[in-house]
Design a protein around this motif. Structure first.
Motif, PDB file in Angstrom:
ATOM      1  N   MET A  14     -49.425  12.189   4.449  1.00 29.32           N
ATOM      2  CA  MET A  14     -50.859  12.427   4.456  1.00 29.32           C
ATOM      3  C   MET A  14     -51.567  11.076   4.594  1.00 29.32           C
ATOM      4  N   PRO A  15     -52.565  10.974   5.475  1.00 26.86           N
ATOM      5  CA  PRO A  15     -53.298   9.706   5.631  1.00 26.86           C
ATOM      6  C   PRO A  15     -53.977   9.276   4.323  1.00 26.86           C
ATOM      7  N   ALA A  16     -54.099   7.978   4.156  1.00 27.87           N
ATOM      8  CA  ALA A  16     -54.647   7.420   2.913  1.00 27.87           C
ATOM      9  C   ALA A  16     -56.072   7.889   2.657  1.00 27.87           C
ATOM     10  N   ILE A  17     -56.868   8.044   3.717  1.00 27.26           N
ATOM     11  CA  ILE A  17     -58.261   8.459   3.524  1.00 27.26           C
ATOM     12  C   ILE A  17     -58.341   9.879   2.956  1.00 27.26           C
ATOM     13  N   LYS A  18     -57.402  10.742   3.360  1.00 21.17           N
ATOM     14  CA  LYS A  18     -57.390  12.109   2.830  1.00 21.17           C
ATOM     15  C   LYS A  18     -56.923  12.131   1.380  1.00 21.17           C
ATOM     16  N   VAL A  19     -55.978  11.256   1.048  1.00 21.37           N
ATOM     17  CA  VAL A  19     -55.514  11.169  -0.336  1.00 21.37           C
ATOM     18  C   VAL A  19     -56.657  10.720  -1.242  1.00 21.37           C
ATOM     19  N   LEU A  20     -57.423   9.709  -0.785  1.00 24.64           N
ATOM     20  CA  LEU A  20     -58.560   9.236  -1.579  1.00 24.64           C
ATOM     21  C   LEU A  20     -59.660  10.295  -1.670  1.00 24.64           C
ATOM     22  N   ALA A  21     -59.929  10.990  -0.571  1.00 20.62           N
ATOM     23  CA  ALA A  21     -60.945  12.043  -0.591  1.00 20.62           C
ATOM     24  C   ALA A  21     -60.544  13.140  -1.571  1.00 20.62           C
ATOM     25  N   ASN A  22     -59.276  13.499  -1.584  1.00 15.91           N
ATOM     26  CA  ASN A  22     -58.774  14.503  -2.514  1.00 15.91           C
ATOM     27  C   ASN A  22     -58.888  14.013  -3.959  1.00 15.91           C
ATOM     28  N   LEU A  23     -58.562  12.750  -4.183  1.00 14.44           N
ATOM     29  CA  LEU A  23     -58.666  12.161  -5.519  1.00 14.44           C
ATOM     30  C   LEU A  23     -60.102  12.211  -6.029  1.00 14.44           C
ATOM     31  N   PHE A  24     -61.047  11.733  -5.220  1.00  5.88           N
ATOM     32  CA  PHE A  24     -62.449  11.710  -5.652  1.00  5.88           C
ATOM     33  C   PHE A  24     -63.015  13.116  -5.837  1.00  5.88           C
ATOM     34  N   ALA A  58     -49.655  11.936  -5.027  1.00  8.57           N
ATOM     35  CA  ALA A  58     -49.944  10.591  -5.528  1.00  8.57           C
ATOM     36  C   ALA A  58     -49.653   9.580  -4.429  1.00  8.57           C
ATOM     37  N   SER A  59     -50.317   8.437  -4.500  1.00 12.63           N
ATOM     38  CA  SER A  59     -50.028   7.347  -3.572  1.00 12.63           C
ATOM     39  C   SER A  59     -50.292   6.033  -4.289  1.00 12.63           C
ATOM     40  N   SER A  60     -49.769   4.953  -3.732  1.00 14.21           N
ATOM     41  CA  SER A  60     -49.975   3.647  -4.361  1.00 14.21           C
ATOM     42  C   SER A  60     -51.442   3.233  -4.263  1.00 14.21           C
ATOM     43  N   ILE A  77     -46.453  11.241 -12.298  1.00 14.14           N
ATOM     44  CA  ILE A  77     -45.380  12.185 -12.595  1.00 14.14           C
ATOM     45  C   ILE A  77     -44.584  12.362 -11.315  1.00 14.14           C
ATOM     46  N   ARG A  78     -43.348  11.906 -11.319  1.00 14.45           N
ATOM     47  CA  ARG A  78     -42.493  12.026 -10.130  1.00 14.45           C
ATOM     48  C   ARG A  78     -41.833  13.400 -10.147  1.00 14.45           C
ATOM     49  N   ASP A  79     -42.035  14.155  -9.064  1.00 14.12           N
ATOM     50  CA  ASP A  79     -41.439  15.486  -8.965  1.00 14.12           C
ATOM     51  C   ASP A  79     -40.493  15.611  -7.780  1.00 14.12           C
ATOM     52  N   GLY A  80     -40.196  14.495  -7.128  1.00 11.47           N
ATOM     53  CA  GLY A  80     -39.265  14.509  -6.017  1.00 11.47           C
ATOM     54  C   GLY A  80     -39.901  14.798  -4.674  1.00 11.47           C
ATOM     55  N   VAL A  81     -41.133  15.264  -4.653  1.00 14.21           N
ATOM     56  CA  VAL A  81     -41.792  15.597  -3.393  1.00 14.21           C
ATOM     57  C   VAL A  81     -42.780  14.492  -3.025  1.00 14.21           C
ATOM     58  N   GLY A  82     -43.910  14.458  -3.686  1.00 14.26           N
ATOM     59  CA  GLY A  82     -44.916  13.454  -3.398  1.00 14.26           C
ATOM     60  C   GLY A  82     -45.446  12.820  -4.660  1.00 14.26           C
ATOM     61  N   GLY A  83     -45.153  13.444  -5.780  1.00 11.72           N
ATOM     62  CA  GLY A  83     -45.632  12.955  -7.059  1.00 11.72           C
ATOM     63  C   GLY A  83     -47.013  13.503  -7.394  1.00 11.72           C
ATOM     64  N   LYS A  84     -47.370  13.421  -8.658  1.00  7.18           N
ATOM     65  CA  LYS A  84     -48.667  13.873  -9.152  1.00  7.18           C
ATOM     66  C   LYS A  84     -49.254  12.774 -10.018  1.00  7.18           C
TER      67      LYS A  84
END
Length: 130
Positions: free
Chosen positions: A1-11, A30-32, A53-60
């Protein structure tokens, strides 16, 4: 997933959980970059503790909320900003001088705009919180 979408989801998750007066929020994936942004928010006391929380997929990310976020959003496109132009962007995105922070990605890492000004760094705008 692109970083901008990860941040948009976070906010979006943070703001929605704050509006519903929740005590915690879980963000997937989750992302760094999201972790670095959360570190900046934690330093300014917008959020409490958070853990990966590492779940083996992408983390939470499990985030403790303190009820201090009124509005937060990603800034898209990621505008390049010079160190002297941070004040103009502050006027554009924040409600008043000294209220809230702009989150900036600089060569020295992710930080708030006031810290970038003190260090004399420019970078790219990621988002804002107040």
């Amino acid at each position: 997933m692109p970083a901008i979408k990860v941040l948009a989801n976070l906010f979006a998750s943070l703001q929605n959980s704050e509006m519903r007066h929740k005590k915690e929020c879980i963000v997937i994936p989750a992302s760094s970059l999201a972790g670095e942004v959360l570190t900046v928010l934690q330093k300014r006391r917008y959020i409490g503790e958070f853990e990966l929380i590492r779940d083996g997929v992408g983390g939470k990310l499990k985030i403790q909320l303190l009820g201090r976020i009124n509005r937060c959003a990603v800034i898209s496109p990621r505008f390049p900003v010079k160190k002297r132009a941070l004040v103009a962007w502050e006027h554009r995105f924040l409600p008043a001088v000294g209220v809230g922070i702009l989150i900036v990605s600089t060569p020295a890492g992710v930080m708030e705009h006031t810290e970038a000004q003190e260090k004399g760094l420019g970078g790219r705008l990621l988002g804002y919180v107040y």
